[in-house]
Design a protein around this motif. Structure first.
Motif, PDB file in Angstrom:
ATOM      1  N   GLU A 170       0.822  -1.207   0.000  1.00  0.00           N
ATOM      2  CA  GLU A 170       0.000   0.000   0.000  1.00  0.00           C
ATOM      3  C   GLU A 170       0.859   1.262   0.000  1.00  0.00           C
ATOM      4  O   GLU A 170       0.590   2.225  -0.723  1.00  0.00           O
ATOM      5  N   MET A 171       1.944   1.252   0.797  1.00  0.00           N
ATOM      6  CA  MET A 171       2.711   2.461   1.035  1.00  0.00           C
ATOM      7  C   MET A 171       3.813   2.741   0.009  1.00  0.00           C
ATOM      8  O   MET A 171       4.420   3.808   0.033  1.00  0.00           O
ATOM      9  N   LEU A 172       4.103   1.806  -0.882  1.00  0.00           N
ATOM     10  CA  LEU A 172       5.209   1.990  -1.823  1.00  0.00           C
ATOM     11  C   LEU A 172       5.189   3.344  -2.543  1.00  0.00           C
ATOM     12  O   LEU A 172       6.247   3.956  -2.724  1.00  0.00           O
ATOM     13  N   PRO A 173       4.030   3.847  -2.988  1.00  0.00           N
ATOM     14  CA  PRO A 173       4.056   5.141  -3.685  1.00  0.00           C
ATOM     15  C   PRO A 173       4.623   6.297  -2.864  1.00  0.00           C
ATOM     16  O   PRO A 173       5.083   7.285  -3.440  1.00  0.00           O
ATOM     17  N   VAL A 174       4.627   6.178  -1.523  1.00  0.00           N
ATOM     18  CA  VAL A 174       5.123   7.274  -0.688  1.00  0.00           C
ATOM     19  C   VAL A 174       6.550   7.652  -1.070  1.00  0.00           C
ATOM     20  O   VAL A 174       6.888   8.828  -1.189  1.00  0.00           O
ATOM     21  N   GLY A 175       7.411   6.662  -1.263  1.00  0.00           N
ATOM     22  CA  GLY A 175       8.795   6.934  -1.599  1.00  0.00           C
ATOM     23  C   GLY A 175       9.069   7.004  -3.089  1.00  0.00           C
ATOM     24  O   GLY A 175      10.218   7.188  -3.497  1.00  0.00           O
ATOM     25  N   LEU A 176       8.015   6.834  -3.905  1.00  0.00           N
ATOM     26  CA  LEU A 176       8.201   6.765  -5.361  1.00  0.00           C
ATOM     27  C   LEU A 176       7.387   7.804  -6.121  1.00  0.00           C
ATOM     28  O   LEU A 176       7.316   7.748  -7.351  1.00  0.00           O
ATOM     29  N   LEU A 177       6.774   8.745  -5.394  1.00  0.00           N
ATOM     30  CA  LEU A 177       5.862   9.692  -6.045  1.00  0.00           C
ATOM     31  C   LEU A 177       6.524  10.455  -7.191  1.00  0.00           C
ATOM     32  O   LEU A 177       5.942  10.595  -8.273  1.00  0.00           O
ATOM     33  N   THR A 178       7.727  10.946  -6.954  1.00  0.00           N
ATOM     34  CA  THR A 178       8.373  11.767  -7.976  1.00  0.00           C
ATOM     35  C   THR A 178       8.653  10.981  -9.254  1.00  0.00           C
ATOM     36  O   THR A 178       8.221  11.395 -10.343  1.00  0.00           O
ATOM     37  N   PRO A 179       9.350   9.825  -9.212  1.00  0.00           N
ATOM     38  CA  PRO A 179       9.585   9.083 -10.459  1.00  0.00           C
ATOM     39  C   PRO A 179       8.315   8.509 -11.072  1.00  0.00           C
ATOM     40  O   PRO A 179       8.198   8.436 -12.302  1.00  0.00           O
ATOM     41  N   MET A 180       7.339   8.103 -10.243  1.00  0.00           N
ATOM     42  CA  MET A 180       6.080   7.610 -10.798  1.00  0.00           C
ATOM     43  C   MET A 180       5.370   8.712 -11.576  1.00  0.00           C
ATOM     44  O   MET A 180       4.866   8.477 -12.686  1.00  0.00           O
ATOM     45  N   GLY A 181       5.311   9.914 -10.976  1.00  0.00           N
ATOM     46  CA  GLY A 181       4.658  11.028 -11.654  1.00  0.00           C
ATOM     47  C   GLY A 181       5.322  11.360 -12.964  1.00  0.00           C
ATOM     48  O   GLY A 181       4.649  11.595 -13.983  1.00  0.00           O
ATOM     49  N   GLU A 182       6.658  11.358 -12.991  1.00  0.00           N
ATOM     50  CA  GLU A 182       7.373  11.669 -14.225  1.00  0.00           C
ATOM     51  C   GLU A 182       7.130  10.606 -15.281  1.00  0.00           C
ATOM     52  O   GLU A 182       6.918  10.919 -16.460  1.00  0.00           O
ATOM     53  N   SER A 183       7.155   9.334 -14.887  1.00  0.00           N
ATOM     54  CA  SER A 183       6.972   8.244 -15.844  1.00  0.00           C
ATOM     55  C   SER A 183       5.560   8.190 -16.408  1.00  0.00           C
ATOM     56  O   SER A 183       5.359   7.978 -17.607  1.00  0.00           O
ATOM     57  N   LEU A 184       4.567   8.391 -15.540  1.00  0.00           N
ATOM     58  CA  LEU A 184       3.167   8.321 -15.967  1.00  0.00           C
ATOM     59  C   LEU A 184       2.645   9.672 -16.450  1.00  0.00           C
ATOM     60  O   LEU A 184       1.487   9.781 -16.848  1.00  0.00           O
ATOM     61  N   ARG A 185       3.494  10.708 -16.368  1.00  0.00           N
ATOM     62  CA  ARG A 185       3.172  12.051 -16.845  1.00  0.00           C
ATOM     63  C   ARG A 185       1.967  12.639 -16.109  1.00  0.00           C
ATOM     64  O   ARG A 185       1.000  13.114 -16.718  1.00  0.00           O
ATOM     65  N   ILE A 186       2.051  12.585 -14.790  1.00  0.00           N
ATOM     66  CA  ILE A 186       1.017  13.144 -13.925  1.00  0.00           C
ATOM     67  C   ILE A 186       1.707  13.952 -12.830  1.00  0.00           C
ATOM     68  O   ILE A 186       2.900  13.795 -12.579  1.00  0.00           O
ATOM     69  N   SER A 187       0.941  14.835 -12.151  1.00  0.00           N
ATOM     70  CA  SER A 187       1.509  15.643 -11.079  1.00  0.00           C
ATOM     71  C   SER A 187       1.709  14.794  -9.827  1.00  0.00           C
ATOM     72  O   SER A 187       1.166  13.685  -9.710  1.00  0.00           O
ATOM     73  N   GLU A 188       2.473  15.322  -8.867  1.00  0.00           N
ATOM     74  CA  GLU A 188       2.671  14.605  -7.613  1.00  0.00           C
ATOM     75  C   GLU A 188       1.351  14.435  -6.862  1.00  0.00           C
ATOM     76  O   GLU A 188       1.113  13.413  -6.213  1.00  0.00           O
ATOM     77  N   GLY A 189       0.473  15.440  -6.959  1.00  0.00           N
ATOM     78  CA  GLY A 189      -0.833  15.331  -6.316  1.00  0.00           C
ATOM     79  C   GLY A 189      -1.660  14.203  -6.903  1.00  0.00           C
ATOM     80  O   GLY A 189      -2.297  13.434  -6.182  1.00  0.00           O
ATOM     81  N   VAL A 190      -1.641  14.076  -8.225  1.00  0.00           N
ATOM     82  CA  VAL A 190      -2.375  12.986  -8.883  1.00  0.00           C
ATOM     83  C   VAL A 190      -1.713  11.647  -8.572  1.00  0.00           C
ATOM     84  O   VAL A 190      -2.397  10.640  -8.328  1.00  0.00           O
ATOM     85  N   ALA A 199       0.772  -3.127 -11.192  1.00  0.00           N
ATOM     86  CA  ALA A 199       1.378  -1.814 -10.956  1.00  0.00           C
ATOM     87  C   ALA A 199       2.765  -1.732 -11.578  1.00  0.00           C
ATOM     88  O   ALA A 199       3.166  -0.693 -12.118  1.00  0.00           O
ATOM     89  N   ALA A 200       3.517  -2.819 -11.494  1.00  0.00           N
ATOM     90  CA  ALA A 200       4.857  -2.837 -12.081  1.00  0.00           C
ATOM     91  C   ALA A 200       4.809  -2.700 -13.601  1.00  0.00           C
ATOM     92  O   ALA A 200       5.711  -2.115 -14.208  1.00  0.00           O
ATOM     93  N   TRP A 201       3.765  -3.230 -14.216  1.00  0.00           N
ATOM     94  CA  TRP A 201       3.643  -3.209 -15.684  1.00  0.00           C
ATOM     95  C   TRP A 201       2.963  -1.951 -16.203  1.00  0.00           C
ATOM     96  O   TRP A 201       3.212  -1.526 -17.341  1.00  0.00           O
ATOM     97  N   ALA A 202       2.131  -1.295 -15.386  1.00  0.00           N
ATOM     98  CA  ALA A 202       1.218  -0.239 -15.824  1.00  0.00           C
ATOM     99  C   ALA A 202       1.862   0.749 -16.804  1.00  0.00           C
ATOM    100  O   ALA A 202       2.782   1.478 -16.419  1.00  0.00           O
ATOM    101  N   PRO A 203       1.358   0.821 -18.042  1.00  0.00           N
ATOM    102  CA  PRO A 203       1.904   1.776 -19.014  1.00  0.00           C
ATOM    103  C   PRO A 203       1.289   3.163 -18.889  1.00  0.00           C
ATOM    104  O   PRO A 203       1.794   4.124 -19.466  1.00  0.00           O
ATOM    105  N   ASN A 204       0.180   3.269 -18.129  1.00  0.00           N
ATOM    106  CA  ASN A 204      -0.486   4.556 -17.981  1.00  0.00           C
ATOM    107  C   ASN A 204      -1.226   4.584 -16.650  1.00  0.00           C
ATOM    108  O   ASN A 204      -1.313   3.578 -15.931  1.00  0.00           O
TER     109      ASN A 204
END
Length: 402
Positions: free
Chosen positions: A39-59, A105-110
């Motif tokens: 559940e908590m993994l996104p806490v430490g990954l928000l910045t790279p996830m947002g950049e990869s999925l092209r969304i803001s940190e809030g999203v 989640a590991a595969w998610a392209p979008n």
């Protein structure tokens, strides 16, 4: 026959050897560690996830909101739907759902695929946590129930120590998707451990959904759930966005973020066991201390966290206080409803995860609308709400002999 057995039925697991029972408790602790890490993994990954999925940190923070919201809704519903299904089998199926969600989640392209994956994680997490919370009492002798329950909930604190920081380090070294792959692999280990180490665990009784919801009529349970709502919402309004806050306030890089989260998590494990002992004696007094310390620390971080050393101290104090929240509030709920453990636990997990979702949502709105440090002020204000509710609400009596 013990008092617990008279009120709940004689659980067959009590006939196991002490070692076998404690191995089962370890399997449950590994399960809570895995679901909370997932559940908590996104806490430490928000910045790279947002950049990869092209969304803001809030999203990107909504990946936590979605999982918490699904867990909140699914937990009481799943416990009701399971009826008299053997709890070992149910745990194995729910962990399998969690594994599929982490692989997705590991595969998610979008972002759309990520949402579906995180929904599956929420279903698996809500069910596993709700069932595991009340099983320690069925695996060990009555005199060992307190330590066993603390051990099960230590999985939540250890997830902060090892899970989230390890995911952050792994994400920095090999990409954020590798962290979700690792969580899926860990889920497979839990599935095997549950199948091998847990005995058959027939349901003690079928629990209709109306019976679960009826516990809201218990004033002590209701107060405990309100406290959970305040303190957990406040924590996750702030903690979900701790990475960008630390980057902005303390100017630290990705590697140091993982270290600070590790400091937080180590303190959280200590807080879990300290609070577990304190809550058995007085859940109200323990939660008063937790709420007050957490409020002061969270509010102070934007002002005093300018240096890495001070930020580390504040993260440690925050971890020590919040590390005791799960075991203290769960103890409150179980003491308030000794004859309906699993139903009460499902409500607890529902409110807890609903608060996680709400906290991540409120924090995202504050971060995108006011500024990233605003999430800390919101978190501190909600912790004050928990302090007031704990002080004026109805609390259960300590366990006999505590």
């Amino acid at each position: 026959m013990t008092q617990v057995e008279e009120s709940t039925g004689t659980p067959p697991a009590r006939q196991r050897s002490p070692l076998g029972g404690w191995l089962g408790v370890v399997a449950l602790a590994l399960g809570t560690f895995t679901v909370v890490t997932s559940e908590m993994l996104p806490v430490g990954l928000l910045t790279p996830m947002g950049e990869s999925l092209r969304i803001s940190e809030g999203v990107a923070g909504l990946t936590l909101t979605i999982t918490g919201l699904v867990a909140a809704v699914s937990s009481p519903v799943l416990v009701s739907m399971l009826g008299r299904t053997d709890r070992r089998m149910a745990l194995c199926v729910l962990v399998a759902v969690l594994v599929v969600g982490n692989l997705g989640a590991a595969w998610a392209p979008n972002f759309g695929i990520m949402v579906v994956a995180r929904i599956l994680v929420g279903i698996g997490m809500g069910g596993v946590w709700a069932i595991a919370a009340g099983l320690a009492v069925r695996l060990v002798p009555a005199k060992s129930v307190g330590p066993a329950t603390s051990l099960v909930f230590s999985g939540i604190a250890v997830a902060s120590v090892l899970g989230v920081p390890a995911g952050t380090y792994l994400g920095a070294a090999a990409g954020w998707r590798s962290a979700f792959l690792a969580a899926a692999g860990l889920g497979l280990v839990v599935l095997l451990a549950a199948a091998v180490l847990l005995p058959r665990l027939p349901a003690e009784r079928a629990i209709p959904l109306g019976g679960v919801m009826g516990l809201f009529g218990n004033a002590q349970v209701r107060t405990g759930l309100i406290v959970v709502g305040f303190v957990v919402t406040g924590h996750f309004a702030a903690y979900t966005y701790i990475r960008p806050v630390l980057e902005d306030v303390s100017g630290v890089g990705a590697g140091m973020i993982g270290t600070l989260l590790l400091v937080y998590g180590v303190a959280g494990v200590a807080g879990n066991f300290v609070a577990g002992a304190g809550a058995a004696r007085s859940p109200r007094r323990t939660l008063l201390v937790i709420s007050a310390v957490m409020a002061a620390t969270v509010i102070a971080l934007p002002w005093l966290g300018g240096s890495v050393a001070l930020a580390a101290v504040l993260m440690a104090v925050w971890g020590l206080s919040y590390g005791g929240v799960s075991v203290s509030t769960q103890t409150w709920i179980l003491l308030a409803s000794p004859d309906a453990r699993e139903a009460a636990s499902s409500l607890f997990v529902g409110v807890f995860n609903g608060a996680i979702a709400l906290g991540a949502l409120i924090g995202g709105l504050a971060a995108d609308g006011v500024g990233i440090t605003a999430v800390m002020w919101v978190g501190g204000a909600l912790a004050v709400g928990a302090l007031v509710t704990t002080a004026v609400g109805r609390s259960p009596a300590p366990a006999v002999g505590a």
